[in-house]
Design a protein around this motif. Structure first.
Motif, PDB file in Angstrom:
ATOM      1  N   MET A 218       0.846  -1.192   0.000  1.00  0.00           N
ATOM      2  CA  MET A 218       0.000   0.000   0.000  1.00  0.00           C
ATOM      3  C   MET A 218       0.882   1.243   0.000  1.00  0.00           C
ATOM      4  N   ALA A 219       0.314   2.366  -0.437  1.00  0.00           N
ATOM      5  CA  ALA A 219       1.078   3.602  -0.536  1.00  0.00           C
ATOM      6  C   ALA A 219       0.109   4.779  -0.529  1.00  0.00           C
ATOM      7  N   GLY A 220       0.687   5.979  -0.452  1.00  0.00           N
ATOM      8  CA  GLY A 220      -0.125   7.186  -0.448  1.00  0.00           C
ATOM      9  C   GLY A 220       0.394   8.200  -1.445  1.00  0.00           C
ATOM     10  N   ILE A 221      -0.459   9.144  -1.804  1.00  0.00           N
ATOM     11  CA  ILE A 221      -0.074  10.242  -2.699  1.00  0.00           C
ATOM     12  C   ILE A 221      -0.447  11.560  -2.035  1.00  0.00           C
ATOM     13  N   TYR A 222       0.518  12.478  -2.037  1.00  0.00           N
ATOM     14  CA  TYR A 222       0.316  13.814  -1.489  1.00  0.00           C
ATOM     15  C   TYR A 222       0.390  14.818  -2.632  1.00  0.00           C
ATOM     16  N   ILE A 223      -0.575  15.713  -2.701  1.00  0.00           N
ATOM     17  CA  ILE A 223      -0.602  16.766  -3.718  1.00  0.00           C
ATOM     18  C   ILE A 223      -0.463  18.113  -3.020  1.00  0.00           C
ATOM     19  N   HIS A 224       0.605  18.855  -3.363  1.00  0.00           N
ATOM     20  CA  HIS A 224       0.820  20.161  -2.738  1.00  0.00           C
ATOM     21  C   HIS A 224       0.249  21.265  -3.618  1.00  0.00           C
ATOM     22  N   ILE A 225      -0.711  21.993  -3.083  1.00  0.00           N
ATOM     23  CA  ILE A 225      -1.323  23.123  -3.786  1.00  0.00           C
ATOM     24  C   ILE A 225      -0.733  24.397  -3.187  1.00  0.00           C
ATOM     25  N   PRO A 226       0.158  25.095  -3.923  1.00  0.00           N
ATOM     26  CA  PRO A 226       0.975  26.144  -3.313  1.00  0.00           C
ATOM     27  C   PRO A 226       0.363  27.541  -3.355  1.00  0.00           C
ATOM     28  N   PHE A 227      -0.889  27.652  -2.928  1.00  0.00           N
ATOM     29  CA  PHE A 227      -1.548  28.953  -2.934  1.00  0.00           C
ATOM     30  C   PHE A 227      -2.290  29.184  -1.622  1.00  0.00           C
ATOM     31  N   CYS A 228      -2.251  30.412  -1.137  1.00  0.00           N
ATOM     32  CA  CYS A 228      -3.047  30.842   0.021  1.00  0.00           C
ATOM     33  C   CYS A 228      -3.580  32.242  -0.272  1.00  0.00           C
ATOM     34  N   ARG A 229      -4.737  32.539   0.300  1.00  0.00           N
ATOM     35  CA  ARG A 229      -5.300  33.875   0.095  1.00  0.00           C
ATOM     36  C   ARG A 229      -4.499  34.933   0.849  1.00  0.00           C
ATOM     37  N   GLN A 230      -3.956  34.570   2.010  1.00  0.00           N
ATOM     38  CA  GLN A 230      -3.060  35.468   2.730  1.00  0.00           C
ATOM     39  C   GLN A 230      -2.112  34.638   3.586  1.00  0.00           C
ATOM     40  N   ALA A 231      -1.011  35.261   4.004  1.00  0.00           N
ATOM     41  CA  ALA A 231       0.057  34.543   4.694  1.00  0.00           C
ATOM     42  C   ALA A 231      -0.130  34.617   6.206  1.00  0.00           C
ATOM     43  N   CYS A 232      -0.277  33.457   6.854  1.00  0.00           N
ATOM     44  CA  CYS A 232      -0.305  33.424   8.311  1.00  0.00           C
ATOM     45  C   CYS A 232       1.081  33.812   8.834  1.00  0.00           C
ATOM     46  N   HIS A 233       1.121  34.536   9.928  1.00  0.00           N
ATOM     47  CA  HIS A 233       2.379  35.086  10.422  1.00  0.00           C
ATOM     48  C   HIS A 233       3.384  34.024  10.862  1.00  0.00           C
ATOM     49  N   TYR A 234       2.893  32.822  11.193  1.00  0.00           N
ATOM     50  CA  TYR A 234       3.771  31.786  11.737  1.00  0.00           C
ATOM     51  C   TYR A 234       4.174  30.734  10.709  1.00  0.00           C
ATOM     52  N   CYS A 235       3.617  30.782   9.518  1.00  0.00           N
ATOM     53  CA  CYS A 235       3.737  29.667   8.570  1.00  0.00           C
ATOM     54  C   CYS A 235       5.000  29.766   7.726  1.00  0.00           C
ATOM     55  N   ASP A 236       5.716  28.628   7.610  1.00  0.00           N
ATOM     56  CA  ASP A 236       6.887  28.586   6.728  1.00  0.00           C
ATOM     57  C   ASP A 236       6.734  27.532   5.633  1.00  0.00           C
ATOM     58  N   PHE A 237       5.499  27.060   5.394  1.00  0.00           N
ATOM     59  CA  PHE A 237       5.274  26.150   4.279  1.00  0.00           C
ATOM     60  C   PHE A 237       5.398  26.923   2.966  1.00  0.00           C
ATOM     61  N   HIS A 238       5.590  26.191   1.880  1.00  0.00           N
ATOM     62  CA  HIS A 238       5.738  26.846   0.584  1.00  0.00           C
ATOM     63  C   HIS A 238       4.371  27.203   0.003  1.00  0.00           C
ATOM     64  N   PHE A 239       4.193  28.506  -0.313  1.00  0.00           N
ATOM     65  CA  PHE A 239       2.936  28.945  -0.917  1.00  0.00           C
ATOM     66  C   PHE A 239       3.147  30.323  -1.533  1.00  0.00           C
ATOM     67  N   SER A 240       2.177  30.720  -2.350  1.00  0.00           N
ATOM     68  CA  SER A 240       2.121  32.060  -2.910  1.00  0.00           C
ATOM     69  C   SER A 240       0.739  32.628  -2.627  1.00  0.00           C
ATOM     70  N   THR A 241       0.680  33.933  -2.357  1.00  0.00           N
ATOM     71  CA  THR A 241      -0.623  34.562  -2.127  1.00  0.00           C
ATOM     72  C   THR A 241      -1.222  35.095  -3.432  1.00  0.00           C
ATOM     73  N   SER A 242      -0.515  34.912  -4.534  1.00  0.00           N
ATOM     74  CA  SER A 242      -1.046  35.282  -5.842  1.00  0.00           C
ATOM     75  C   SER A 242      -1.595  34.047  -6.537  1.00  0.00           C
ATOM     76  N   LEU A 243      -2.838  34.124  -7.004  1.00  0.00           N
ATOM     77  CA  LEU A 243      -3.452  33.007  -7.726  1.00  0.00           C
ATOM     78  C   LEU A 243      -3.304  33.163  -9.240  1.00  0.00           C
ATOM     79  N   ARG A 244      -2.429  34.066  -9.648  1.00  0.00           N
ATOM     80  CA  ARG A 244      -2.294  34.384 -11.074  1.00  0.00           C
ATOM     81  C   ARG A 244      -1.977  33.163 -11.927  1.00  0.00           C
ATOM     82  N   TYR A 245      -1.135  32.273 -11.380  1.00  0.00           N
ATOM     83  CA  TYR A 245      -0.697  31.115 -12.166  1.00  0.00           C
ATOM     84  C   TYR A 245      -1.385  29.815 -11.731  1.00  0.00           C
ATOM     85  N   LYS A 246      -2.565  29.950 -11.144  1.00  0.00           N
ATOM     86  CA  LYS A 246      -3.259  28.752 -10.650  1.00  0.00           C
ATOM     87  C   LYS A 246      -3.582  27.782 -11.786  1.00  0.00           C
ATOM     88  N   ASP A 247      -4.065  28.280 -12.912  1.00  0.00           N
ATOM     89  CA  ASP A 247      -4.394  27.389 -14.033  1.00  0.00           C
ATOM     90  C   ASP A 247      -3.147  26.696 -14.569  1.00  0.00           C
TER      91      ASP A 247
END
Length: 373
Positions: A1-30
């Motif tokens: 058995m195994a698992g799959i993780y999908i990272h979606i690198p977008f957030c509407r705004q940045a939480c002050h404590y978060c160091d995960f990879h993301f962008s607050t711009s959805l310009r390149y979402k498509d």
């Protein structure tokens, strides 16, 4: 058995404590959607013919995607992998994304589990964290999800930060219990480098976190969870009987998984690889049919240390027989180094299994480090 993780690198705004990879711009979402779909095909052989028992959409904030987009990603996975009929398919979501229309649309997809980032039921705390939602939205979205038929829900809380009094912490826990959420993840606030919170503290705009406060609130949580019928099956994770996160449990048990998307990690038992944490470079690389990943071949000591670190965090503990399968003779070395923790009451042994005591859970990482090879 195994698992799959999908990272979606977008957030509407940045939480002050978060160091995960993301962008607050959805310009390149498509563009990112197309790249992730393509990477799923490019990585189709990574797990061999393993059955996929868990799919996890993390981020970032995967709930910024539409239900149709999530459905397309799941369909692409099923095109190249055998996904078990009872697979656990989790979507991380922020409360402000889960309105009635979105929940009903997600109900038509294979998603069967929500992981909701609540963090607190106090607006002033959410403002301090720079969260996008408010407390009323958190309670409302949980009830809407339950009304729509989503029973398998986990939610996150954070403790150990200056605004959180013990009274407020008790209220947050009580509210979770009253909402009937079967799985709760709770994390001590940590100050990660290069976050807004770290900058505020360095400029003395915020006080540093208190280890004593964190330890006190951790112990409060343990008592409350036990009283309300929750099992602590990993240091930061609690559930009603049998309601474990199958996907995260597989991480801790060393089961293979494939990570897709920028910054996503993969593990096949012998090697670990991780994609570049840069959206533009990820998109360019995938467009050129090149997986933008660094690969590390795990040494024997790497595999021993990883197993020690992850297993000790769980209720299932460190299995000396499994350790011996990785390296003959390893259990004797671990037992020699573990004696100090048996003596001070932070570690216990039951036949071939070593587990942390309640006292030891406060020092899990330090204890594991002392057992490393």
């Amino acid at each position: 058995m195994a698992g799959i993780y999908i990272h979606i690198p977008f957030c509407r705004q940045a939480c002050h404590y978060c160091d995960f990879h993301f962008s607050t711009s959805l310009r390149y979402k498509d563009d990112m959607m197309q790249a992730i779909l393509h990477e799923i095909e490019m990585q189709k052989d990574y797990l061999g013919n393993e059955n996929i028992e868990t799919i996890y959409f993390g981020g970032g904030t995967p709930s910024v995607l539409s239900a149709d987009e999530i459905d397309r990603l799941i369909n692409q996975i099923t095109q190249f992998h055998h996904v078990a009929a009872d697979a656990e398919i989790t979507l991380e979501a922020n409360p402000d994304d889960l309105d009635r229309e979105k929940i009903n649309a997600l109900r038509q997809t294979p998603v069967n589990r929500f992981s909701i980032g609540i963090q607190s039921f106090f607006d002033e705390d959410l403002v301090w964290m720079n969260r996008a939602h408010r407390a009323q939205q958190a309670e409302a979205c949980v009830k809407r999800a339950q009304d729509a038929g989503f029973e398998n829900i986990t939610a996150d809380l954070i403790y150990g930060y200056p605004l959180l009094t013990d009274t407020k912490w008790k209220h947050n826990l009580t509210t979770m219990f009253q909402l009937g959420i079967p799985h709760i993840s709770a994390y001590s606030m940590t100050v990660e480098p290069q976050t807004a919170l770290a900058a505020f503290i360095s400029k003395k705009k915020q006080p540093p976190m208190s280890e004593q406060q964190s330890a006190n609130q951790f112990n409060m949580m343990l008592d409350a969870m036990q009283t309300n019928g929750f099992e602590q099956y990993e240091i930061s994770n609690f559930c009603k009987p049998g309601q474990y996160s199958r996907h995260n449990s597989n991480y801790w048990k060393g089961i293979r998984y494939l990570g897709i998307g920028p910054s996503a990690h993969s593990f096949n038992g012998e090697t670990r690889q991780w994609n570049i944490a840069n959206n533009a470079r990820y998109l360019k690389s995938i467009s050129e049919n090149v997986i933008p990943a660094e690969i590390e071949t795990l040494s024997e000591s790497d595999r021993l240390n990883e197993y020690i670190m992850t297993s000790l965090r769980t209720i299932w503990g460190l299995d000396l027989d499994k350790l011996n399968n990785i390296a003959a003779g390893a259990p004797a070395e671990v037992l020699k180094n573990a004696q100090q923790f048996f003596d001070n009451g932070t570690l216990q042994r039951n036949n071939q299994i070593l587990t942390l005591t309640a006292k030891g859970k406060l020092y899990a990482d330090a204890i594991a480090a002392e057992l490393f090879f």
